[in-house]
Write a protein that holds these residues in place. Structure first.
Motif, short mmCIF file in Angstrom:
data_model
loop_
_atom_site.label_atom_id
_atom_site.label_comp_id
_atom_site.label_asym_id
_atom_site.label_seq_id
_atom_site.Cartn_x
_atom_site.Cartn_y
_atom_site.Cartn_z
N LYS A 62 37.28 46.94 37.77
CA LYS A 62 36.64 46.40 38.98
C LYS A 62 37.67 45.80 39.92
CE LYS A 62 31.96 45.14 37.45
NZ LYS A 62 31.00 44.02 37.42
N ILE A 63 38.59 45.00 39.37
CA ILE A 63 39.60 44.36 40.20
C ILE A 63 40.50 45.42 40.84
CG2 ILE A 63 41.60 42.82 40.20
CD1 ILE A 63 40.26 41.28 37.91
N ALA A 64 40.90 46.42 40.07
CA ALA A 64 41.75 47.49 40.60
C ALA A 64 41.04 48.27 41.70
CB ALA A 64 42.17 48.43 39.47
N LYS A 65 39.75 48.50 41.52
CA LYS A 65 38.99 49.28 42.50
C LYS A 65 38.80 48.52 43.79
CE LYS A 65 34.87 52.21 42.59
NZ LYS A 65 33.69 52.67 41.81
N ASP A 66 38.55 47.20 43.68
CA ASP A 66 38.30 46.38 44.88
C ASP A 66 39.58 45.97 45.59
OD1 ASP A 66 35.65 46.60 44.23
OD2 ASP A 66 35.51 44.62 43.29
N GLY A 67 40.69 46.01 44.85
CA GLY A 67 41.97 45.62 45.45
C GLY A 67 42.08 44.13 45.71
N SER A 68 41.34 43.32 44.96
CA SER A 68 41.37 41.87 45.16
C SER A 68 42.65 41.28 44.61
CB SER A 68 40.17 41.23 44.44
OG SER A 68 40.27 39.83 44.46
N ASN A 69 43.22 40.30 45.33
CA ASN A 69 44.40 39.60 44.84
C ASN A 69 44.16 38.10 44.75
OD1 ASN A 69 44.28 38.99 47.53
ND2 ASN A 69 46.38 39.65 48.01
N ARG A 70 42.91 37.72 44.58
CA ARG A 70 42.55 36.31 44.44
C ARG A 70 41.93 36.09 43.06
NH1 ARG A 70 37.31 36.34 48.56
NH2 ARG A 70 36.08 37.88 47.37
N LEU A 71 41.69 34.84 42.72
CA LEU A 71 41.11 34.53 41.42
C LEU A 71 39.73 35.17 41.31
CD1 LEU A 71 41.17 33.15 38.72
CD2 LEU A 71 40.44 31.02 39.80
N GLN A 115 54.78 24.55 33.87
CA GLN A 115 54.78 26.01 33.99
C GLN A 115 53.40 26.55 34.30
OE1 GLN A 115 56.46 26.98 30.16
NE2 GLN A 115 58.50 27.34 31.01
N GLN A 116 52.38 25.97 33.67
CA GLN A 116 51.01 26.40 33.93
C GLN A 116 50.61 26.10 35.37
OE1 GLN A 116 48.52 24.59 30.95
NE2 GLN A 116 49.26 25.91 29.31
N LYS A 117 50.94 24.92 35.85
CA LYS A 117 50.59 24.55 37.23
C LYS A 117 51.31 25.45 38.24
CE LYS A 117 51.50 20.11 37.10
NZ LYS A 117 51.58 18.70 37.58
N LYS A 118 52.58 25.76 37.97
CA LYS A 118 53.34 26.63 38.88
C LYS A 118 52.74 28.02 38.91
CE LYS A 118 58.02 28.31 39.80
NZ LYS A 118 59.44 28.31 39.35
N ALA A 119 52.35 28.51 37.74
CA ALA A 119 51.74 29.84 37.67
C ALA A 119 50.42 29.88 38.44
CB ALA A 119 51.52 30.23 36.22
N LEU A 120 49.65 28.82 38.36
CA LEU A 120 48.39 28.75 39.10
C LEU A 120 48.63 28.75 40.60
CD1 LEU A 120 46.21 26.19 37.09
CD2 LEU A 120 45.64 28.57 37.59
N GLU A 121 49.64 28.02 41.03
CA GLU A 121 49.95 27.95 42.45
C GLU A 121 50.37 29.31 43.00
OE1 GLU A 121 52.94 24.98 42.55
OE2 GLU A 121 51.56 23.32 42.18
N GLN A 122 51.05 30.10 42.18
CA GLN A 122 51.50 31.43 42.62
C GLN A 122 50.36 32.44 42.64
OE1 GLN A 122 54.75 32.34 40.01
NE2 GLN A 122 56.23 31.15 41.21
N GLY A 123 49.28 32.12 41.94
CA GLY A 123 48.09 32.95 41.99
C GLY A 123 48.00 33.98 40.88
N ALA A 124 46.79 34.28 40.51
CA ALA A 124 46.51 35.30 39.50
C ALA A 124 45.06 35.72 39.64
CB ALA A 124 46.78 34.77 38.09
N GLU A 125 44.77 36.94 39.26
CA GLU A 125 43.40 37.44 39.35
C GLU A 125 42.54 36.97 38.18
OE1 GLU A 125 45.91 40.20 41.75
OE2 GLU A 125 46.06 39.38 39.72
N ILE A 126 43.17 36.70 37.02
CA ILE A 126 42.42 36.33 35.82
C ILE A 126 43.03 35.08 35.20
CG2 ILE A 126 41.65 37.08 33.52
CD1 ILE A 126 42.01 39.97 34.46
N VAL A 127 42.19 34.11 34.87
CA VAL A 127 42.60 32.92 34.15
C VAL A 127 41.92 32.93 32.78
CG1 VAL A 127 42.38 30.40 34.00
CG2 VAL A 127 43.09 31.47 36.15
N VAL A 128 42.73 32.77 31.73
CA VAL A 128 42.21 32.66 30.37
C VAL A 128 42.45 31.22 29.92
CG1 VAL A 128 42.22 33.62 28.05
CG2 VAL A 128 42.95 35.04 29.98
N ALA A 129 41.40 30.48 29.63
CA ALA A 129 41.55 29.05 29.42
C ALA A 129 40.73 28.54 28.23
CB ALA A 129 41.13 28.29 30.68
N THR A 130 41.21 27.45 27.67
CA THR A 130 40.39 26.69 26.73
C THR A 130 39.60 25.66 27.54
OG1 THR A 130 42.27 25.18 26.36
CG2 THR A 130 41.97 27.00 24.79
N PRO A 131 38.39 25.31 27.09
CA PRO A 131 37.53 24.43 27.90
C PRO A 131 38.15 23.08 28.23
CG PRO A 131 36.23 25.50 26.19
CD PRO A 131 37.66 25.82 25.90
N GLY A 132 38.81 22.45 27.25
CA GLY A 132 39.35 21.11 27.48
C GLY A 132 40.39 21.09 28.58
#
Length: 460
Positions: A62-71, A115-132
């Motif tokens: 879906k992401i590849a088809k839509d060409g989205s570059n946001r979360l 490192q996690q905060k920097k990676a978030l600032e640079q952006g990604a289409e998918i975030v994999v996270a633990t709830p806490g």
């Protein structure tokens, strides 16, 4: 059927070919079309059925088809280990797509957090996270989920068991209401169904039968007293030069005690919640690379840890929940490989063991306790029908249950005992039906790509 039936984008097909994926598993066959159609989904599927690819592949398409570059997608997982593993699989599948993901989890040091905060600032289409950890990010305004289109909950039952119910609802409150929600769970108790009604909209439901262990796993058991277990473990480990063994104990105190008793003679490490995250990941990395051969731990390693090539699983304690047995045994005989699973059953565990046999639909072979370890518990029919009570072997008879019958074995003389061949786990024959597993192998360039530029040391 083949993956061609899903009409994936060519770049995604290229990734599948590179990783050796040819034929979808049953959960993939059913889940992928529903997710591609944009429907909410609640699916019951255990580890080893290919469930991770079942939700990753349609989302990547879906992401590849839509060409989205946001979360675009948030994946919630109960443990750091599972979050890391999901992220690694995303990186493998998306190698030719240019889609990025970020694992977000707690337990690391300050460097990992930065490192996690920097990676978030640079952006990604998918975030994999633990709830806490995600709750902390949301509370601090460090992540914006307003563009989210997909929410995926992996191992929802495990998250509920760990007390994340309120956190999950709090996270959902930050999300757009117009989204696709997908829930995967190894079991489907009533609390999961009630919870799903709060966050899913008219979902499709898929149930892949739980309780069947892989065809390639040889299952057997020993009736043994607790004070004999450590010596029995040594006996089993000395029968063969195993390259990869997991020993499951019921508590971290037992894990520590067994580790202490074995570490002088074996390449072994203990894996439990008291370890710092950096230590846990160092141990897991060594185990995956086979520089460490034996891992003893609690059920923290029974789910979500995908390591192909585990030769032997020892249940030092009989699992309380029959489904936990399936998850533990599921660590071996993955990706069409062979493996052994041996369960220790003490005089109090017979009912739990019976429940396991009922769930998996087969009788597990009972092996004779080696003579040098001593007498084993025997389980005699009680006066209450099919219920059984435990007693100590008296030498008069050694009754072994087979189905609903009891067969008496004459006591052996010392000469007969010494002449008899002790059975090993390899003598047991499994009649369990096959269960397809997810292939996670791929070319070295994909493995190198998993060490992402932003988080290549972010394993804390």
């Amino acid at each position: 059927m083949s993956f061609d039936k899903f009409n994936f984008e060519e770049s995604l097909k290229e990734g599948l070919d590179a990783m050796g994926f040819n034929k979808p598993t049953p959960i993939q066959e059913q889940a992928i079309p529903a997710i591609l159609d944009g429907k909410d989904l609640i699916a019951t599927a255990q580890t080893g059925t290919g469930k991770t690819a079942a939700f990753i592949l349609p989302i990547l398409n879906k992401i590849a088809k839509d060409g989205s570059n946001r979360l675009n997608t948030l994946i919630l997982a109960p443990t750091r280990e599972l979050a890391i593993q999901i992220d690694q699989q995303i990186q493998g599948f998306s190698y030719f797509l240019g889609i990025s993901s970020i694992p977000i989890y707690g337990g690391g040091d300050g460097i990992v957090w930065e490192q996690q905060k920097k990676a978030l600032e640079q952006g990604a289409e998918i975030v994999v996270a633990t709830p806490g950890r995600l709750i902390a990010l949301l509370a601090g305004g460090k992540i914006n989920l307003s563009t989210l289109e997909h929410l995926i909950l992996d191992e929802a039952d495990r998250m509920m068991d760990m007390g994340f119910s309120d956190d999950l609802l709090k996270i959902v409150g930050y999300l757009p209401k117009n989204r696709q929600t997908i829930m995967f769970s190894a079991t489907m108790p009533n609390k999961i169904r009630q919870f799903s009604k709060q966050i899913l909209n008219e979902p499709e439901e898929i149930n892949i039968a739980l309780g069947k262990t892989a065809k390639g796993v040889t299952q057997s058991s020993y009736m043994v007293y607790d004070n004999q277990k450590e010596e029995l473990v040594k006996h089993i480990l000395n029968q063969k030069n195993y390259e990869a063994v997991i020993i499951f104990a019921s508590t971290k105190d037992k894990v520590k005690s067994l580790y202490k008793g074995l570490k002088k003679d074996y390449e072994i490490e203990a894996f439990h919640s008291d370890l710092e995250q950096v230590e846990r990941e160092k141990i897991m990395s060594a185990f995956k690379s086979r520089s460490l051969k034996i891992l003893v731990g609690t059920d923290i390693i029974s789910r979500g840890i995908d390591i192909v090539g585990i030769e032997l699983v020892i249940n030092y304690d009989t699992p309380n929940d029959p489904e936990d047995y399936v998850h533990r045994v599921g660590r071996t005989a993955r990706a069409d490989s062979k493996g052994e699973a041996i369960t220790f059953v003490n005089e109090k565990d017979r009912f739990k063991f019976n429940n396991i046999e009922q769930l998996i639909g087969m009788e597990i072979t009972k092996l004779e306790l080696p003579q040098h370890i001593g007498e084993a518990p025997t389980f005699k029919p009680s006066s209450r029908g099919n219920k059984r009570s435990a007693g100590k072997s008296s030498g008069k008879s050694n009754k072994r249950k087979t189905g609903n019958r009891s067969t008496a074995t004459k006591p052996k003389t010392n000469n007969e005992k010494s002449a008899s061949r002790q059975p090993t786990a390899s003598n047991a024959v499994s009649t369990s039906p096959p269960l397809k597993t997810e292939n996670t192998s791929g070319p070295s360039k994909i493995n190198r790509f998993k060490q992402r530029k932003n988080v290549d040391q972010d394993n804390g």
